[in-house]
Design an enzyme around this catalytic site. Structure first.
Site, PDB file in Angstrom:
ATOM      1  N   ASN A   6      -4.520   8.595   0.741  1.00  0.00           N
ATOM      2  CA  ASN A   6      -4.219   7.569  -0.260  1.00  0.00           C
ATOM      3  C   ASN A   6      -4.000   6.237   0.466  1.00  0.00           C
ATOM      4  OD1 ASN A   6      -3.264   5.982  -2.327  1.00  0.00           O
ATOM      5  ND2 ASN A   6      -1.354   7.132  -2.634  1.00  0.00           N
ATOM      6  N   LYS A   8      -3.425   3.382  -0.859  1.00  0.00           N
ATOM      7  CA  LYS A   8      -2.492   2.486  -1.572  1.00  0.00           C
ATOM      8  C   LYS A   8      -3.084   1.066  -1.581  1.00  0.00           C
ATOM      9  CE  LYS A   8       1.209   5.614  -0.373  1.00  0.00           C
ATOM     10  NZ  LYS A   8       2.602   5.848  -0.093  1.00  0.00           N
TER      11      LYS A   8
END
Ligand code: 13P
Length: 230
Positions: A6, A8
């Site tokens: 991930n 982000k």
């Protein structure tokens, strides 16, 4: 194993594209399912040979007047079939509640998307021994029998802190989640090349969701290789 990175709000479009290209060339026909969740404006076409692209969030609509959001139409155009719902950063910073997470799940599961549904307790809940209550309430009204559902257990206190939950805590919480009816449960929260193997080796753990350590291709690749040895 399921191994997901991930990003982000990290990496630019250009660095994401070179990362993905290089990752694809490093990977072969591995046993694990590998996913990369880039930031919205860096989403490439999901046409890599050895891993899949996912989106970190989307609004539960095909299209419409939802400024700042993307819908099914934008996701499908990129050939993407994987969506993350309910990351704790969205729940806490953007005030996303269980009701909205459920609407997203209901909408996108209708279209057969792979859903990474994130849940996790804060430190207070762990101290008060309310972990199971919190997790069960986050999963309430989600169809746990949906075949394309992956539950990502990410204790909030372990995210980005460098302090992962202990192996015992992970195993026990995953065991409880499986008892609740979750079929696939992956762990996230300070996973690194230093602890990934031990975590993935645990009973009841189906993979890992990696934040910070996935930003560096070499570190993420090491974690993927560790998954292959299990
Ligand atoms: P870190 O691996 O940086 O703790 O982040 C975990 C996470 O939130 C993945 O979704």
């Amino acid at each position: 194993m399921i191994i997901a990175g991930n990003f982000k709000t990290n990496h630019t479009r250009s660095s994401t594209f070179s990362y993905c290209k290089e990752l694809d060339s490093l990977l072969g026909a591995q046993k694990s399912e590998v996913y990369v969740f880039p930031s919205m404006c860096a989403l490439p076409y999901d046409d890599f040979a050895h891993f899949s692209i996912g989106v970190q969030n989307a609004y539960p609509a095909c299209n419409g007047a939802y400024s700042g959001e993307i819908g099914l139409e934008q996701i499908q155009e990129l050939g993407i079939n994987t969506l993350m719902i309910g990351h704790s950063e969205r729940r806490l910073i953007l005030k996303e509640d269980d009701e909205l997470c459920k609407r997203k799940f209901d909408f996108f599961s209708q279209y057969g998307m792979n859903v990474f549904f994130c849940i996790g307790e804060d430190l207070q809940a762990r101290r008060d021994a309310r972990v199971l209550d919190v997790l069960a309430s986050q999963l309430k009204s989600i169809d746990l029998d949906y075949s394309r559902l992956v539950v990502a257990y990410e204790p909030i206190w372990a995210i980005g802190t460098g302090v992962s939950a202990s192996l015992e805590e992970i195993k026990e919480t995953h065991r409880l989640l499986k008892e609740l009816g979750c079929k696939k449960v992956i762990y996230g929260g300070s996973v690194s090349e230093g602890n990934a193997k031990d975590i993935m080796n645990l009973e009841y753990v189906d993979g890992v969701l990696v934040g910070g350590a996935s930003l560096d291709l070499k570190r993420f690749y090491q974690i993927i290789q560790q998954g292959e040895e299990i």
